[in-house]
Write a protein that holds these residues in place. Structure first.
Motif, PDB file in Angstrom:
ATOM      1  N   SER A   7       0.835  -1.194   0.000  1.00 23.29           N
ATOM      2  CA  SER A   7       0.000   0.000   0.000  1.00 23.29           C
ATOM      3  C   SER A   7       0.870   1.244   0.000  1.00 23.29           C
ATOM      4  O   SER A   7       1.818   1.348   0.785  1.00 23.29           O
ATOM      5  N   PRO A   8       0.573   2.231  -0.853  1.00 23.03           N
ATOM      6  CA  PRO A   8       1.344   3.472  -0.860  1.00 23.03           C
ATOM      7  C   PRO A   8       1.076   4.286   0.391  1.00 23.03           C
ATOM      8  O   PRO A   8       0.128   4.026   1.137  1.00 23.03           O
ATOM      9  N   ALA A  79      -8.893   7.593  -2.159  1.00 26.57           N
ATOM     10  CA  ALA A  79      -8.423   6.377  -2.815  1.00 26.57           C
ATOM     11  C   ALA A  79      -8.057   5.303  -1.799  1.00 26.57           C
ATOM     12  O   ALA A  79      -8.383   4.119  -1.977  1.00 26.57           O
ATOM     13  N   HIS A  80      -7.416   5.683  -0.720  1.00 27.08           N
ATOM     14  CA  HIS A  80      -7.007   4.722   0.299  1.00 27.08           C
ATOM     15  C   HIS A  80      -8.217   4.179   1.057  1.00 27.08           C
ATOM     16  O   HIS A  80      -8.260   3.005   1.418  1.00 27.08           O
ATOM     17  N   VAL A  81      -9.196   5.037   1.272  1.00 23.43           N
ATOM     18  CA  VAL A  81     -10.442   4.614   1.912  1.00 23.43           C
ATOM     19  C   VAL A  81     -11.206   3.671   0.988  1.00 23.43           C
ATOM     20  O   VAL A  81     -11.807   2.685   1.433  1.00 23.43           O
ATOM     21  N   ALA A  82     -11.184   3.970  -0.310  1.00 23.48           N
ATOM     22  CA  ALA A  82     -11.909   3.143  -1.279  1.00 23.48           C
ATOM     23  C   ALA A  82     -11.397   1.713  -1.291  1.00 23.48           C
ATOM     24  O   ALA A  82     -12.175   0.766  -1.451  1.00 23.48           O
ATOM     25  N   GLU A  83     -10.095   1.524  -1.127  1.00 22.41           N
ATOM     26  CA  GLU A  83      -9.558   0.166  -1.023  1.00 22.41           C
ATOM     27  C   GLU A  83     -10.143  -0.553   0.185  1.00 22.41           C
ATOM     28  O   GLU A  83     -10.546  -1.715   0.108  1.00 22.41           O
ATOM     29  N   ALA A  84     -10.185   0.159   1.307  1.00 19.95           N
ATOM     30  CA  ALA A  84     -10.666  -0.461   2.539  1.00 19.95           C
ATOM     31  C   ALA A  84     -12.147  -0.798   2.452  1.00 19.95           C
ATOM     32  O   ALA A  84     -12.566  -1.895   2.827  1.00 19.95           O
ATOM     33  N   GLU A  85     -12.957   0.117   1.945  1.00 20.80           N
ATOM     34  CA  GLU A  85     -14.397  -0.149   1.868  1.00 20.80           C
ATOM     35  C   GLU A  85     -14.706  -1.164   0.782  1.00 20.80           C
ATOM     36  O   GLU A  85     -15.697  -1.889   0.847  1.00 20.80           O
ATOM     37  N   GLY A  86     -13.847  -1.233  -0.234  1.00 25.11           N
ATOM     38  CA  GLY A  86     -14.078  -2.142  -1.344  1.00 25.11           C
ATOM     39  C   GLY A  86     -13.746  -3.587  -1.043  1.00 25.11           C
ATOM     40  O   GLY A  86     -13.998  -4.459  -1.877  1.00 25.11           O
ATOM     41  N   ALA A  87     -13.187  -3.867   0.138  1.00 27.11           N
ATOM     42  CA  ALA A  87     -12.909  -5.261   0.502  1.00 27.11           C
ATOM     43  C   ALA A  87     -14.177  -6.100   0.462  1.00 27.11           C
ATOM     44  O   ALA A  87     -14.125  -7.315   0.273  1.00 27.11           O
ATOM     45  N   SER A  88     -15.322  -5.455   0.642  1.00 31.24           N
ATOM     46  CA  SER A  88     -16.619  -6.114   0.451  1.00 31.24           C
ATOM     47  C   SER A  88     -17.366  -5.407  -0.662  1.00 31.24           C
ATOM     48  O   SER A  88     -17.355  -4.170  -0.734  1.00 31.24           O
ATOM     49  N   PRO A 307       0.758   0.475  -8.087  1.00 31.39           N
ATOM     50  CA  PRO A 307       1.291   1.735  -8.638  1.00 31.39           C
ATOM     51  C   PRO A 307       0.541   2.202  -9.882  1.00 31.39           C
ATOM     52  O   PRO A 307       0.374   3.414 -10.084  1.00 31.39           O
ATOM     53  N   LEU A 308       0.088   1.279 -10.724  1.00 25.73           N
ATOM     54  CA  LEU A 308      -0.679   1.665 -11.909  1.00 25.73           C
ATOM     55  C   LEU A 308      -1.988   2.337 -11.513  1.00 25.73           C
ATOM     56  O   LEU A 308      -2.386   3.353 -12.097  1.00 25.73           O
ATOM     57  N   VAL A 309      -2.664   1.771 -10.529  1.00 22.68           N
ATOM     58  CA  VAL A 309      -3.935   2.344 -10.098  1.00 22.68           C
ATOM     59  C   VAL A 309      -3.727   3.721  -9.479  1.00 22.68           C
ATOM     60  O   VAL A 309      -4.458   4.677  -9.777  1.00 22.68           O
ATOM     61  N   TYR A 310      -2.721   3.862  -8.653  1.00 20.66           N
ATOM     62  CA  TYR A 310      -2.497   5.147  -7.980  1.00 20.66           C
ATOM     63  C   TYR A 310      -1.931   6.197  -8.923  1.00 20.66           C
ATOM     64  O   TYR A 310      -2.068   7.397  -8.677  1.00 20.66           O
ATOM     65  N   GLU A 311      -1.317   5.771 -10.024  1.00 17.17           N
ATOM     66  CA  GLU A 311      -0.921   6.739 -11.045  1.00 17.17           C
ATOM     67  C   GLU A 311      -2.167   7.320 -11.709  1.00 17.17           C
ATOM     68  O   GLU A 311      -2.244   8.531 -11.974  1.00 17.17           O
ATOM     69  N   ASP A 321      -5.583  14.444 -18.252  1.00 16.01           N
ATOM     70  CA  ASP A 321      -6.112  13.314 -19.008  1.00 16.01           C
ATOM     71  C   ASP A 321      -5.474  12.029 -18.495  1.00 16.01           C
ATOM     72  O   ASP A 321      -4.268  11.957 -18.265  1.00 16.01           O
ATOM     73  N   ALA A 322      -6.312  11.004 -18.298  1.00 16.99           N
ATOM     74  CA  ALA A 322      -5.808   9.763 -17.710  1.00 16.99           C
ATOM     75  C   ALA A 322      -6.281   8.539 -18.485  1.00 16.99           C
ATOM     76  O   ALA A 322      -6.382   7.452 -17.924  1.00 16.99           O
ATOM     77  N   HIS A 323      -6.569   8.701 -19.778  1.00 13.69           N
ATOM     78  CA  HIS A 323      -7.087   7.574 -20.542  1.00 13.69           C
ATOM     79  C   HIS A 323      -6.116   6.391 -20.541  1.00 13.69           C
ATOM     80  O   HIS A 323      -6.532   5.240 -20.348  1.00 13.69           O
ATOM     81  N   VAL A 324      -4.838   6.651 -20.755  1.00 18.36           N
ATOM     82  CA  VAL A 324      -3.849   5.572 -20.776  1.00 18.36           C
ATOM     83  C   VAL A 324      -3.724   4.948 -19.395  1.00 18.36           C
ATOM     84  O   VAL A 324      -3.744   3.718 -19.236  1.00 18.36           O
ATOM     85  N   GLU A 325      -3.613   5.777 -18.384  1.00 17.78           N
ATOM     86  CA  GLU A 325      -3.408   5.280 -17.022  1.00 17.78           C
ATOM     87  C   GLU A 325      -4.618   4.475 -16.524  1.00 17.78           C
ATOM     88  O   GLU A 325      -4.461   3.426 -15.896  1.00 17.78           O
ATOM     89  N   VAL A 326      -5.817   4.967 -16.834  1.00 22.76           N
ATOM     90  CA  VAL A 326      -7.015   4.256 -16.403  1.00 22.76           C
ATOM     91  C   VAL A 326      -7.148   2.931 -17.150  1.00 22.76           C
ATOM     92  O   VAL A 326      -7.522   1.910 -16.569  1.00 22.76           O
ATOM     93  N   GLY A 327      -6.829   2.927 -18.444  1.00 22.68           N
ATOM     94  CA  GLY A 327      -6.892   1.680 -19.211  1.00 22.68           C
ATOM     95  C   GLY A 327      -5.931   0.634 -18.670  1.00 22.68           C
ATOM     96  O   GLY A 327      -6.293  -0.545 -18.515  1.00 22.68           O
ATOM     97  N   LEU A 328      -4.701   1.039 -18.384  1.00 27.10           N
ATOM     98  CA  LEU A 328      -3.725   0.112 -17.810  1.00 27.10           C
ATOM     99  C   LEU A 328      -4.191  -0.403 -16.452  1.00 27.10           C
ATOM    100  O   LEU A 328      -4.121  -1.605 -16.163  1.00 27.10           O
ATOM    101  N   ALA A 329      -4.686   0.517 -15.626  1.00 27.10           N
ATOM    102  CA  ALA A 329      -5.110   0.139 -14.278  1.00 27.10           C
ATOM    103  C   ALA A 329      -6.293  -0.811 -14.310  1.00 27.10           C
ATOM    104  O   ALA A 329      -6.348  -1.782 -13.546  1.00 27.10           O
ATOM    105  N   LYS A 330      -7.245  -0.544 -15.197  1.00 21.09           N
ATOM    106  CA  LYS A 330      -8.449  -1.363 -15.241  1.00 21.09           C
ATOM    107  C   LYS A 330      -8.120  -2.799 -15.624  1.00 21.09           C
ATOM    108  O   LYS A 330      -8.606  -3.751 -14.996  1.00 21.09           O
TER     109      LYS A 330
END
Length: 391
Positions: A7-8, A79-88, A307-311, A321-330
């Motif tokens: 985790s970052p 973003a850090h909270v989203a990881e925690a809440e997304g565990a379910s 790191p890809l997601v947090y970028e 613009d984050a089209h490349v970063e979001v595509g890689l992360a997804k």
């Protein structure tokens, strides 16, 4: 169990909230997952109880705009909270962050009447909304072929919407459905698509059927037959739906990536615990090299995906613009969740297939993630074209 998944660094304004949210999901939401997964009146009552608890504990609507009654936590912190809440899968709904995309869309692109009538009620959890884009007979990756049509009413400023949509999350409980429809031109035209906010109790709106995904509920098909929609329920400008949708999709996909990371970390923890505590006649299960390989490959996937997601988070938070970063992360996050959940199931053996762990649900989510919200192939092609066009 110690978090070793990479985790970052969490901003100071979010660290305490992240830990409190993680505890809420672990202690309050997870024990009720079987009831929530089953749906129906008992699930609805349980969700209301969890939401009341989140409000009491000051954990409600953390990323929602403060102007609408939310906490206003910026994306870089949330973003850090989203990881925690997304565990379910049920964490976002229980904590009031699920309507973030709809609330932001109405707040930024809705008419004054729409904002006044719906936005604050949406954030408060008094009403629910969903988003209808994909159609049964139209490739979900090609919105230009949208066949649902909205035509102006006769001199009364309304729209009449007709068509069918499917794989709509939460449609059965939604009070409002944002519908992508053609208001001008013909299918395959790149212009002429608009978004309209359709009340689900409007005459001509019908739930057709539920569409279980690997046996899990939550997705629905709807039909619209000459549904009358007020003129001020047009979201954004006429014919400019894809501008609004693009803004929504980039943030939405990034949020899902964060939540998938949370679920992958949950699967990883279950695998570690199983490897350490399960014994054989010759010692712990974790002593087997093939089990160690599952652990290694899963940790590698988590540490290279984060790191890809947090970028992507950083670029969106900066307004870039984050089209490349979001595509890689997804692509990476969906694959990671499927891979880690699959490895955890393998380490658990038959127990990983049954109802005593969350692993079947985590694997199901990971496999579906590679298709829903744009299949891997769409994002791979989109990113590659952007990269090649810069050469």
């Amino acid at each position: 169990m110690e978090d070793i998944t990479g985790s970052p660094q969490c901003p100071a304004d979010a660290a305490e909230l992240r830990d409190r949210v993680a505890a809420f999901v672990r202690d309050r939401v997870v024990p009720h997952e079987p009831v929530l997964d089953a749906g129906g009146p008992e699930a609805a009552a349980t969700l209301r109880q969890l939401q009341a608890g989140a409000k009491t504990e000051g954990l409600w609507a953390l990323p929602l705009p403060s102007e609408l009654g939310g906490r206003g936590l910026p994306l870089r912190s949330y973003a850090h909270v989203a990881e925690a809440e997304g565990a379910s899968d049920h964490g976002p709904a229980a904590l009031g962050s699920a309507p973030l995309l709809d609330a932001l869309m109405l707040w930024r692109h809705g008419s004054p009447g729409v904002r006044e009538q719906y936005a604050e009620r949406l954030v408060a959890g008094d009403i629910r909304a969903c988003y209808a884009m994909t159609e049964p007979d139209t490739p979900g990756t090609d919105p230009f072929l949208t066949a649902t049509r909205a035509v102006p009413g006769k001199d009364d400023g309304t729209w009449r919407v007709s068509g069918g949509k499917w794989f709509i999350s939460g449609a059965a409980d939604a009070d409002l459905v944002t519908v992508l429809a053609r208001t001008d031109g013909e299918p395959a035209d790149r212009d002429g698509l608009s978004l309209l906010l359709v009340p689900s109790d409007a005459r001509g709106f019908r739930l057709v059927r539920e569409l279980p995904v690997f046996g899990a509920s939550g997705q629905w098909e709807i039909d619209l037959d000459e549904v009358v929609v007020d003129g001020d329920h047009l979201i954004g400008e006429r014919g400019k739906a894809l501008d609004v949708a693009g803004e929504r999709l980039q943030l939405g996909r990034t949020l899902r990536c964060l939540r998938w990371l949370g679920q992958a970390a949950r699967a990883f923890d279950l695998m570690r615990e199983r490897a350490v505590t399960r014994t054989r006649s010759r010692g712990p299960l974790g002593g087997l090299q093939l089990v160690q390989r599952h652990v290694f490959e899963s940790l590698l996937a988590l540490r290279t995906t984060r790191p890809l997601v947090y970028e992507a988070v950083a670029r969106l938070d900066a307004g870039l613009d984050a089209h490349v970063e979001v595509g890689l992360a997804k692509v990476a996050a969906a694959r990671t969740l499927q891979q880690v959940a699959d490895a955890a199931i393998q380490v658990h053996g038959a127990a990983g297939l049954g109802p005593d762990t969350a692993l079947p649900a985590l694997f199901r989510t990971g496999r579906a993630a590679r298709i829903l919200d744009g299949p891997d192939e769409l994002h791979i092609t989109s990113v590659a074209r952007r990269i090649l066009s810069t050469t």
